[in-house]
Structure formats: C-alpha cells, structure tokens
Design a protein around this motif. Structure first.
Motif, PDB file in Angstrom:
ATOM      1  N   GLU A   1       0.920  -1.220  -0.067  1.00  0.00           N
ATOM      2  CA  GLU A   1       0.075   0.010  -0.017  1.00  0.00           C
ATOM      3  C   GLU A   1       0.916   1.243   0.051  1.00  0.00           C
ATOM      4  O   GLU A   1       1.870   1.317   0.840  1.00  0.00           O
ATOM      5  N   ALA A   2       0.620   1.970  -0.748  1.00  0.00           N
ATOM      6  CA  ALA A   2       1.713   3.285  -1.053  1.00  0.00           C
ATOM      7  C   ALA A   2       0.524   4.559  -1.017  1.00  0.00           C
ATOM      8  O   ALA A   2      -0.273   4.599  -2.020  1.00  0.00           O
ATOM      9  N   VAL A   3       0.794   5.572  -0.170  1.00  0.00           N
ATOM     10  CA  VAL A   3      -0.235   6.742  -0.236  1.00  0.00           C
ATOM     11  C   VAL A   3       0.698   7.900  -0.256  1.00  0.00           C
ATOM     12  O   VAL A   3       2.018   8.012   0.513  1.00  0.00           O
ATOM     13  N   PRO A   4       0.508   8.968  -1.050  1.00  0.00           N
ATOM     14  CA  PRO A   4       1.099  10.424  -1.254  1.00  0.00           C
ATOM     15  C   PRO A   4       0.768  10.996   0.030  1.00  0.00           C
ATOM     16  O   PRO A   4      -0.408  11.275   0.466  1.00  0.00           O
ATOM     17  N   MET A   5       1.452  11.843   0.757  1.00  0.00           N
ATOM     18  CA  MET A   5       1.110  12.602   1.667  1.00  0.00           C
ATOM     19  C   MET A   5       1.896  13.932   1.481  1.00  0.00           C
ATOM     20  O   MET A   5       3.098  14.084   1.059  1.00  0.00           O
ATOM     21  N   GLN A   6       1.330  14.991   2.136  1.00  0.00           N
ATOM     22  CA  GLN A   6       1.976  16.501   2.283  1.00  0.00           C
ATOM     23  C   GLN A   6       3.137  16.707   3.308  1.00  0.00           C
ATOM     24  O   GLN A   6       3.801  17.452   2.987  1.00  0.00           O
TER      25      GLN A   6
ATOM     26  N   ALA B   1       7.416  14.137 -12.750  1.00  0.00           N
ATOM     27  CA  ALA B   1       7.867  14.906 -11.544  1.00  0.00           C
ATOM     28  C   ALA B   1       6.690  15.910 -10.988  1.00  0.00           C
ATOM     29  O   ALA B   1       6.446  15.921  -9.824  1.00  0.00           O
ATOM     30  N   PRO B   2       6.127  16.632 -11.623  1.00  0.00           N
ATOM     31  CA  PRO B   2       5.087  17.380 -11.309  1.00  0.00           C
ATOM     32  C   PRO B   2       3.510  16.776 -10.562  1.00  0.00           C
ATOM     33  O   PRO B   2       2.915  17.324  -9.872  1.00  0.00           O
ATOM     34  N   ASP B   3       3.441  15.618 -10.978  1.00  0.00           N
ATOM     35  CA  ASP B   3       2.251  14.831 -10.943  1.00  0.00           C
ATOM     36  C   ASP B   3       2.479  13.360 -10.691  1.00  0.00           C
ATOM     37  O   ASP B   3       1.458  12.572 -11.021  1.00  0.00           O
ATOM     38  N   TRP B   4       3.544  13.000  -9.930  1.00  0.00           N
ATOM     39  CA  TRP B   4       3.795  11.479  -9.505  1.00  0.00           C
ATOM     40  C   TRP B   4       2.691  11.271  -8.562  1.00  0.00           C
ATOM     41  O   TRP B   4       2.564   9.898  -8.655  1.00  0.00           O
ATOM     42  N   ASP B   5       1.978  11.964  -8.070  1.00  0.00           N
ATOM     43  CA  ASP B   5       0.989  11.139  -7.045  1.00  0.00           C
ATOM     44  C   ASP B   5      -0.182  10.863  -7.629  1.00  0.00           C
ATOM     45  O   ASP B   5      -0.933   9.930  -7.242  1.00  0.00           O
ATOM     46  N   VAL B   6      -0.447  11.437  -8.813  1.00  0.00           N
ATOM     47  CA  VAL B   6      -1.558  11.090  -9.780  1.00  0.00           C
ATOM     48  C   VAL B   6      -1.295   9.528 -10.426  1.00  0.00           C
ATOM     49  O   VAL B   6      -2.148   8.585 -10.563  1.00  0.00           O
ATOM     50  N   TYR B   7       0.116   9.117 -10.620  1.00  0.00           N
ATOM     51  CA  TYR B   7       0.573   8.002 -11.357  1.00  0.00           C
ATOM     52  C   TYR B   7       0.867   6.937 -10.106  1.00  0.00           C
ATOM     53  O   TYR B   7       0.836   5.735 -10.459  1.00  0.00           O
ATOM     54  N   LEU B   8       0.983   7.159  -8.966  1.00  0.00           N
ATOM     55  CA  LEU B   8       1.008   6.272  -7.944  1.00  0.00           C
ATOM     56  C   LEU B   8       0.116   5.268  -7.724  1.00  0.00           C
ATOM     57  O   LEU B   8       0.834   3.968  -7.879  1.00  0.00           O
ATOM     58  N   PRO B   9      -1.253   5.446  -7.864  1.00  0.00           N
ATOM     59  CA  PRO B   9      -2.027   4.235  -7.683  1.00  0.00           C
ATOM     60  C   PRO B   9      -1.748   3.106  -8.783  1.00  0.00           C
ATOM     61  O   PRO B   9      -1.800   1.963  -8.611  1.00  0.00           O
ATOM     62  N   ALA B  10      -1.403   3.652 -10.060  1.00  0.00           N
ATOM     63  CA  ALA B  10      -1.284   2.786 -11.166  1.00  0.00           C
ATOM     64  C   ALA B  10       0.151   1.926 -10.964  1.00  0.00           C
ATOM     65  O   ALA B  10       0.131   0.680 -11.102  1.00  0.00           O
ATOM     66  N   LYS B  11       1.116   2.594 -10.460  1.00  0.00           N
ATOM     67  CA  LYS B  11       2.361   1.899 -10.336  1.00  0.00           C
ATOM     68  C   LYS B  11       2.371   0.791  -9.040  1.00  0.00           C
ATOM     69  O   LYS B  11       2.707  -0.222  -9.246  1.00  0.00           O
TER      70      LYS B  11
ATOM     71  N   VAL C   1       9.392   4.262  -6.842  1.00  0.00           N
ATOM     72  CA  VAL C   1       9.644   5.898  -6.603  1.00  0.00           C
ATOM     73  C   VAL C   1      10.540   6.502  -7.580  1.00  0.00           C
ATOM     74  O   VAL C   1      10.186   7.548  -8.015  1.00  0.00           O
ATOM     75  N   SER C   2      11.689   6.047  -7.777  1.00  0.00           N
ATOM     76  CA  SER C   2      12.545   6.615  -8.778  1.00  0.00           C
ATOM     77  C   SER C   2      11.907   6.703 -10.154  1.00  0.00           C
ATOM     78  O   SER C   2      12.078   7.861 -10.542  1.00  0.00           O
ATOM     79  N   ASP C   3      11.093   5.844 -10.595  1.00  0.00           N
ATOM     80  CA  ASP C   3      10.713   6.091 -11.908  1.00  0.00           C
ATOM     81  C   ASP C   3       9.506   7.172 -11.828  1.00  0.00           C
ATOM     82  O   ASP C   3       9.445   8.108 -12.666  1.00  0.00           O
ATOM     83  N   LEU C   4       8.662   7.240 -10.717  1.00  0.00           N
ATOM     84  CA  LEU C   4       7.880   8.361 -10.749  1.00  0.00           C
ATOM     85  C   LEU C   4       8.345   9.582 -10.873  1.00  0.00           C
ATOM     86  O   LEU C   4       7.875  10.607 -11.484  1.00  0.00           O
ATOM     87  N   ILE C   5       9.340   9.934  -9.650  1.00  0.00           N
ATOM     88  CA  ILE C   5      10.053  11.225  -9.858  1.00  0.00           C
ATOM     89  C   ILE C   5      10.604  11.501 -11.101  1.00  0.00           C
ATOM     90  O   ILE C   5      10.809  12.896 -11.421  1.00  0.00           O
ATOM     91  N   GLU C   6      11.033  10.606 -11.783  1.00  0.00           N
ATOM     92  CA  GLU C   6      12.051  10.775 -13.157  1.00  0.00           C
ATOM     93  C   GLU C   6      10.908  10.899 -14.324  1.00  0.00           C
ATOM     94  O   GLU C   6      11.303  12.111 -14.867  1.00  0.00           O
ATOM     95  N   GLU C   7      10.061  10.504 -14.280  1.00  0.00           N
ATOM     96  CA  GLU C   7       8.943  10.290 -15.365  1.00  0.00           C
ATOM     97  C   GLU C   7       7.931  11.458 -15.146  1.00  0.00           C
ATOM     98  O   GLU C   7       7.234  11.963 -16.106  1.00  0.00           O
TER      99      GLU C   7
END
Length: 383
Positions: A239-244, A324-334, A316-322
């Motif tokens: 389970e992975a959740v974005p947080m402020q 960067a502005p909206d990695w939180d939107v792509y997190l659930p799919a990853k 996480v590395s792929d998310l922030i590399e590909e």
C-alpha cells in the motif's frame, strides 16, 4: 509561467509575463512541423519543453477566451536566421554561460542549453534544491546527505552509518551487500535467530506489516512530497499513499484508512524515530479507540524483505523521474502493477495471496502473547 524557459533560448525567456506553449508530443505530424521550422538537428523535446508566444504569428493565436491559447493547426514560424542565432549565443548572459557545458561550442545545428538538453542533471538539481528547502528530521545534519533526491526516514542511529544505502544503492548493489543497522546491533538479530524464544515466524497474510516513509520528493501540484508505504511481509502486498507531510497525525490517518480496508494486523514494524513511533501510537489509540501500541519500532523493518523494498524503491525512482509534477496521480497505477505482478521470491501475485487465498479481514484488535519489548528484541523470519 515563470517556471518555464523557452526551449529556443530567445530573449523572451527572462520575462515572467510571457505566454508559453508546450510541444504537441501526442500529435506526431504536428510535432514534426514544429521541429522542422526550428531547424535543429538531433534534439527531441520532452514534456517540459515549451516555446514562447513570440515564435507564433498572430493568426495562430486565439485570444477570444480568458486564457490565451494556440489554434488547433498552429505552427511556430518566427525564428531568427542562423547568423542571428550565432550572434545571440555569442552575447549570451553569464547565467546562460554557467548552465552551458564548457566543452560544447555554439552551433545552429544543435539547440542551446534548455531544461530538456540535460534532463537527468536538470532534474537532479531541482530535486536537490527541494530537499534542501524541506524540513528534515532532527539529527540529520550530515551535508553529504543533502544531495540525495530522497531518502527513507529512519532512526537517527542508522543515519550515522557510512554504509546506509540511500536509494537502496539502486540497480548496482546486490541485496547481500546492504547493511541496514549498525554492526553491533546485527549480532542481536543473529543471536535471536539461534534462540527459539526470540524468533517470530510470519505464517499468514496480514499478520506482520512494515511501514516506511520516503521523502522529501519533488513536490507535486497537489502539494505531496512524501510517500507512506505499508508492506505485508507474507503476501508482499504493498500500500502506498502520497502525503503532504510526514507528521504523526498524517501517518496515523493513513494507517487507519488501511486498517479500515484490510483489517487489523498483529503489529506494524517501523524504523521511524522512536519519538515519532510513540506519537503515531498515541494518535492511533485516539482514532481507533484501542489501548495497545499498534506500531513497533524494529530495525529489521528494512531487511526482512529486501526484494520488495527494492521494487518499491525503483517504483518511486521512476515516478519522480518520469512524472515529477504529478507523480502522486500516477502512484496508484504503479502500486497496482506491483501487486498484480508475480513476485520474484514467492512466484505468486500478492493480490492472489492476500485477497484470494488469505483469511478474512479482522475488524478488531488482535491480541499477542508478546509484549512490546519482546517484539523489539525478537528476530522475524518470513517464508
């Protein structure tokens, strides 16, 4: 639009009120026309590349609405001649000179320095700046660590180890080469494995979980800059959740949501600092109306399942590399991809083990014969 810079490096790049337009990356025919008019060779725009409005004729611009935008068939046609470009590059500002590699000569056949010219270096600089501007846990004052893109927030004692693997050493370090705890503490785990009284075996899904917080990452448009991960050691479910922020109330809220969906585990292991673990437990007691300490500090949190930890790291590395502005939107799919893919160790999909073969969720706190201190002193063994 001040965060953008014209990919053509024209004089308008320094003006903050200039309108910029992104390249039509999803329209190959249109993109080809844009690039042909620019007359640059061996250069490909990225999703962050832009051209300013000065490169478009007025007939290509739609000013009828609240926002200025391009017409559907708009193509940039206003570009200086090669001679003008040479003069402009020769008289570039000191700032642009500093950004340009010292061994590269100006040429009209190759683009001047832009955010897309050296994407890896540019993103590293941005993320390093973000990391310096973000609050860091107390005790982490080592200047060598400020250049990392992100790290796992752990106990202060672990941060003093030279072999502590920020980024898990990525793709170039074998798991057996990684040390997650001081050498004097490793002997405790080895002794515990030899003593059956200090051995805890993970036998079923959703019994023992591991909790980590990763960050600070590049802050998204939604304000997220941390990722909380909860891993089931048996099924390998993640389970992975974005947080402020990574404050105890925020961490506790996410744990409550996960428990509401999957039920209570025995306990959750974490290597967050001791005081943070204590505050998280206090928040959980208030929100869940329980008396037990659900989160237990344990240094084996990172070593109990290295394979899954490395998978999360690469995710996480792929998310922030590909993205960067909206990695939180792509997190659930990853995360979905991780949980529905065959795990290299178990040869099963985490979804199948937890949701198809696993027991029904337990909706009340689960008692244990172990006290808090004994859990901390014990060593865990996973199938």
């Amino acid at each position: 639009m001040g965060r953008y810079k014209c990919a053509y490096n024209c004089e308008s790049s320094s003006e903050t009120d200039v309108k910029y337009f992104k390249f039509p990356l999803y329209n190959p025919r249109k993109l080809k026309k844009w690039l042909l008019n620019m007359k640059w060779k061996d250069w490909t725009p990225s999703r962050f590349s832009v051209l300013c409005i000065d490169h478009f004729e007025e007939q290509c611009i739609d000013r009828s609405g609240k926002c200025v935008k391009l017409l559907e068939d708009a193509v940039p046609t206003i570009f200086p001649s090669p001679g003008d470009a040479q003069k402009r590059k020769a008289s570039s500002t000191p700032r642009s000179k500093r950004n340009k590699p010292p061994d590269v000569k100006a040429s009209h056949t190759s683009p001047p320095q832009s955010p897309t010219r050296t994407p890896v270096k540019a993103k590293t600089r941005v993320q390093s700046k973000e990391a310096r501007q973000t609050e860091e846990p107390a005790g982490d004052k080592d200047p060598k660590k400020t250049n990392d893109k992100w790290r796992i927030i752990v106990d202060e004692g672990l941060l003093k180890i030279e072999s502590f693997p920020h980024f898990f050493h990525g793709d170039y370090c074998e798991p057996r080469d990684i040390q997650w705890a001081p050498d004097d503490n490793l002997s405790c785990s080895q002794t515990a494995c030899e003593d059956p009284e200090k051995l805890i075996e993970v036998k079923e899904p959703w019994q023992w979980l591991g909790l980590d917080v990763r960050g600070p990452l590049h802050q998204t448009l939604n304000g997220h800059k941390y990722i909380l991960t909860v891993t089931d050691y048996y099924s390998k479910w993640v389970e992975a959740v974005p947080m402020q922020s990574c404050l105890p109330p925020d961490v506790a809220k996410q744990i409550v949501d996960i428990i509401a969906h999957f039920g209570y585990p025995f306990r959750i292991l974490s290597r967050l600092p001791h005081d943070i673990v204590h505050k998280i437990n206090r928040e959980l007691k208030d929100q869940l109306k329980v008396s037990m300490a659900l989160v237990v500090y344990h240094q084996q949190t990172g070593t109990l399942d290295l394979v899954t930890q490395q998978m999360i790291d690469r995710m996480v590395s792929d998310l922030i590399e590909e993205h960067a502005p909206d990695w939180d939107v792509y997190l659930p799919a990853k995360v979905f991809s991780l949980c529905f893919k065959e795990h290299s160790k178990t040869k099963e999909r985490p979804f199948s083990v937890l949701c198809c073969k696993g027991p029904e969720p337990v909706h009340s706190p689960r008692g244990l014969d172990y006290v808090y201190s004994k859990i901390r002193e014990s060593a865990f063994v996973v199938r």
